[in-house]
Write an enzyme that holds these catalytic residues in place. Sequence first.
Site, PDB file in Angstrom:
ATOM      1  N   MET A  20       0.839  -1.204   0.000  1.00 40.36           N
ATOM      2  CA  MET A  20       0.000   0.000   0.000  1.00 40.36           C
ATOM      3  C   MET A  20       0.871   1.249   0.000  1.00 40.36           C
ATOM      4  SD  MET A  20      -3.569  -0.705   1.927  1.00 40.36           S
ATOM      5  CE  MET A  20      -3.005  -0.560   3.602  1.00 40.36           C
ATOM      6  N   GLY A  21       2.113   1.090  -0.472  1.00 36.54           N
ATOM      7  CA  GLY A  21       2.999   2.245  -0.553  1.00 36.54           C
ATOM      8  C   GLY A  21       3.666   2.551   0.766  1.00 36.54           C
ATOM      9  N   HIS A  81       9.529  -3.801   2.981  1.00 38.07           N
ATOM     10  CA  HIS A  81       9.117  -3.985   1.589  1.00 38.07           C
ATOM     11  C   HIS A  81      10.314  -4.282   0.696  1.00 38.07           C
ATOM     12  CE1 HIS A  81       5.841  -1.265   3.189  1.00 38.07           C
ATOM     13  NE2 HIS A  81       5.130  -2.265   2.694  1.00 38.07           N
ATOM     14  N   ASP A 140       2.170  -9.630   8.823  1.00 38.90           N
ATOM     15  CA  ASP A 140       0.713  -9.718   8.707  1.00 38.90           C
ATOM     16  C   ASP A 140       0.344 -11.200   8.587  1.00 38.90           C
ATOM     17  OD1 ASP A 140      -0.030  -6.792   8.515  1.00 38.90           O
ATOM     18  OD2 ASP A 140       1.397  -6.941   6.862  1.00 38.90           O
TER      19      ASP A 140
END
Length: 366
Positions: free
Chosen positions: A33-34, A40, A157
């Site tokens: 989601m940026g 990331h 997550d």
Amino acid sequence: MSGTFELVPTREDLQYVLEHSGAPGRTAVVMTMGALHEGHATLIRTAREHVGPKGFVVVTVFVNPLQFGAGEDLDRYPRTLDADLALAEQAGANAVFAPSADEVYPGGEPQVRITAGPMGERLEGASRPGHFDGMLTVVAKLLHLTGPDVAFFGQKDAQQLALIRRMARDLNFPVEIIGVPTVREEDGLALSSRNRYLSPAERRTALALSRALFAARDRLIALEALHARAVAQGAVTTPARVAALAGLGEARAAADAHAVEQAGHADLSGPAAVRAAAATVLDEAARLEPPLNLDYAALVDPSDFTEVPDTYSGDAILAVAARVGATRLIDNIPLTFVHEAGEDSEADEDNEGSEDSAVREQGASA
């Protein structure tokens, strides 16, 4: 790395890039989601290593409105596309697909969605109703649009990862789902785009989440080491054995046998001990200023995210979620319970007589 790096804003552009990439290898996708950070980057580097220099790695950057409930931080969620592009390229991506909401959901929010089922109603799903339905819907759509051979998701997550794996299996998505271990900052805090919202004082409180997980992990390691040492020494977990060894002055063996005997109790062993170790840290954090407002701390079966019993053996996940100030954070750690609580008790009862005899003989010869 195959090809050049490109920013792709539309589905048509994405299709063109995928069809004309010239990459003879496999295609990998990393969905975000940026507000990209080192976590990331680790996902992207792992994807690149997996598909090799001839493969194609596409990163998606899309703040999915379906995942945000009433009062959540959709408008506040950080959007840093320029920095995201630089990080993605440096980490080894070939392209970043960064569509608008209208591009992903032409005509408004979709009428047909993926439903997460019972597992999606637990823990994060209970705290954020509808969150996992929105997440699975966009993941399914992005899997269709990017057509990857393999997709990479972070283990931070954990419930999301478990649901994506379940969706891919249950709905026959032709994609391999790979989880990548949680990346942490030097102080132990799990990397998250939301960490930037924390004040210095809030960050100090937030560290209780990882401390609780590490305390639980260390408690389990100690229990397993104790069990292994007791087995290697032939220690029998009975009060009679403890008393006999203590009478011989074998303090270390007596302490081991006593600890193992105590570990046979459901309230002191395995899952119960792990829960207690985490709860001690979290309870202390609730009294800090600012306080840690715990949402949940759960020790769950990774296959369905139901709580495991105190007699459980096998893989598990200890998951926590809390608010510090206005920021909600999650974290988890995988654990493996090798022994069921009290599993040696019957054998110990059977051997009690022979062990007592052996101890008496040892005492007579001393």
